[in-house]
Enzyme design. Structure first.
Site, mmCIF file in Angstrom:
data_model
loop_
_atom_site.group_PDB
_atom_site.id
_atom_site.type_symbol
_atom_site.label_atom_id
_atom_site.label_comp_id
_atom_site.label_asym_id
_atom_site.label_seq_id
_atom_site.Cartn_x
_atom_site.Cartn_y
_atom_site.Cartn_z
ATOM 1 N N SER A 115 0.789 -1.221 0.000
ATOM 2 C CA SER A 115 0.000 0.000 0.000
ATOM 3 C C SER A 115 0.827 1.280 0.000
ATOM 4 O O SER A 115 0.340 2.319 -0.433
ATOM 5 C CB SER A 115 -0.934 0.007 1.210
ATOM 6 O OG SER A 115 -0.201 -0.040 2.424
ATOM 7 N N HIS A 129 -5.696 -3.587 -1.247
ATOM 8 C CA HIS A 129 -5.477 -2.565 -2.274
ATOM 9 C C HIS A 129 -5.517 -3.171 -3.678
ATOM 10 O O HIS A 129 -4.831 -2.696 -4.584
ATOM 11 C CB HIS A 129 -4.152 -1.847 -2.023
ATOM 12 C CG HIS A 129 -4.188 -0.978 -0.812
ATOM 13 N ND1 HIS A 129 -4.650 0.318 -0.837
ATOM 14 C CD2 HIS A 129 -3.856 -1.232 0.474
ATOM 15 C CE1 HIS A 129 -4.586 0.835 0.380
ATOM 16 N NE2 HIS A 129 -4.107 -0.085 1.183
ATOM 17 N N LYS A 141 -12.480 -0.237 1.530
ATOM 18 C CA LYS A 141 -11.809 0.528 0.482
ATOM 19 C C LYS A 141 -12.680 0.520 -0.773
ATOM 20 O O LYS A 141 -13.639 1.270 -0.853
ATOM 21 C CB LYS A 141 -10.401 -0.021 0.252
ATOM 22 C CG LYS A 141 -9.489 0.209 1.466
ATOM 23 C CD LYS A 141 -8.089 -0.276 1.253
ATOM 24 C CE LYS A 141 -7.156 0.154 2.372
ATOM 25 N NZ LYS A 141 -7.559 -0.271 3.727
#
Length: 426
Positions: free
Chosen positions: A213, A241, A272
């Protein structure tokens, strides 16, 4: 002699009266000492230029936000809202519907009275999305990482971890009693040496972020899986991610690199790309998921995910299962921004990922540039130690599918103007 017990009692009472006030004074002294130590530590952070302030957002999350102390709308280039689903009308409405139908929360952990059909449906859909046998939900992916390794691995096993893995992976591994071996960042040669070292162990688990990340690096999963097969090891990836936007259908790093059937365990997040609220999960073999339900401490001792969060995440997953249109838009946007920034003279770490770290080195410089960018209407944040290694401070830009070409052009122009002010670019 008859007076002696009375005298002794009087003396004891006097001693009690005389000594009682000292305890609070000692307590105040201990607190004062602790306060001095803490203030000294905080001042050291300020002097080093690594102080992490909090800007107050006064609107919903999105590509454009309102920020306390700033005028007008600000372009947001540092959220993990990769697909723009945090404020997607259908995702928001699903949360509202779940709130009305299922209430605000369960007031309980899953195995007592905290499991609703909504939780089971989201677990089923996530397992389908990742093409794995089963899924278990957690309050966060940090909890998913904290709850896995202790259950899966014992003293007779070995865990092989990339040295730059996320802090939650590091903390989770610390909780298990397996033999711990770190390999150099994305080094297949060093990983193979560690696998050879671990051959006497009962089970070997290779652990890596799918995407790192802080740098936007994509793990070399093809090589990792090949080594794991050669040395009879399992492969685990953290996909926080990557889930939702990497790969042809947004399934993640394993799909991007063609190894979905060779990666055994996947942890990821709902916080996310999948709606941006909260929650994490593990997908993998059903016996593992069943064992986690029995022994994983964050699962057993944390309240269930609130129904509105589950409802929103479920709708986000359904949207991605129905179409890969949103995820497919990311590649062109990412490369457009990276190319423009590189042409302007900035050093951008990673490759072909929406995480675009603008490398600056100095922590104070990163903080000052981020502040100046905000004045120009672009919200970014400087990253410094201990979030990244000392001497590797950066501004981490994150591209979203919701950003327009004009948004990205404005961001690049703000970087050029600020970079020239601070002598970073010509």
């Amino acid at each position: 002699m008859s007076l002696l017990p009375a005298v002794r009692g009087l003396l004891r009472s006097l001693r009690c009266v005389l000594t009682t006030p000292a305890a609070p004074r000692r307590g105040h002294a201990a607190l004062a000492d602790a306060r001095a130590i803490l203030e000294s530590e905080l001042e050291g952070i300020r002097v080093a230029g690594t102080w992490k302030g909090e800007r107050i957002i006064t609107s919903k999350q999105g590509p454009r936000i309102n920020v306390g102390g700033s005028r007008g709308t600000i372009l947001n280039f540092c959220a993990n809202n990769y697909l723009g689903l945090s404020s997607h009308p259908e995702v928001v409405q699903a949360g509202v519907d779940a709130l009305n139908t299922y209430g605000a929360g369960l007031s309980s952990v899953r195995f007592i009275c905290g499991t609703q059909d909504l939780h089971k449906e989201l677990e089923r859909r996530l397992a389908e999305f990742h093409e794995r046998e089963d899924c278990i939900l957690y309050a966060s992916c940090f909890d998913a990482n904290a709850g896995l390794f202790e259950v899966l691995l014992g003293p007779e096993d070995a865990v092989l971890s990339d040295e730059l893995n996320h802090a939650s992976i590091i903390d989770g591994i610390r909780l298990c009693r397996a033999k711990r071996l770190r390999y150099k960042h994305m080094s297949l040669e060093d990983l193979e040496a560690r696998l050879q070292e671990a051959q006497s162990s009962r089970m070997r688990l290779v652990v890596t972020d799918g995407v790192f990340s802080m740098d936007g690096d994509v793990a070399p999963l093809e090589g990792i899986c090949a080594l794991a097969e050669r040395y009879a090891a399992l492969v685990f990836i953290d996909e926080c991610h990557a889930t939702g936007f990497l790969g042809a259908r947004g399934r993640g790093t394993d799909e991007l690199l063609g190894v979905m059937d060779r990666v055994h365990i996947v942890n990821s997040t709902l916080g996310k790309a999948l709606g941006g609220a909260a929650g994490g999960y593990t997908v993998g073999p059903k016996p593992l998921i069943d064992l986690l339900r029995q022994r994983s401490r964050p699962y057993l001792f944390s309240n269930s995910l609130p129904p509105p969060v589950v409802g929103s995440a479920l709708r986000a997953v359904e949207l991605l299962l129905a179409s890969s249109h949103i995820s497919q838009s990311m590649t062109a946007k990412t490369m457009r921004f990276r190319d423009q920034m590189t042409e302007a003279g900035f050093t951008i770490a990673g490759s072909a990922h929406p995480i675009c770290p603008v490398m600056l080195g100095d922590a104070r410089l990163a903080s000052l540039m981020a502040d100046d960018m905000l004045k120009l209407g672009v919200y970014v944040v400087g990253f410094s130690f201990p979030v990244v290694p000392k001497g590797q401070a950066r501004i981490r830009v994150q591209i979203s599918a919701a950003h327009s070409d004009q948004d990205m052009d404005r961001c690049v122009e703000a970087f050029i103007q600020t970079g020239r002010k601070h002598g970073v670019v010509a």
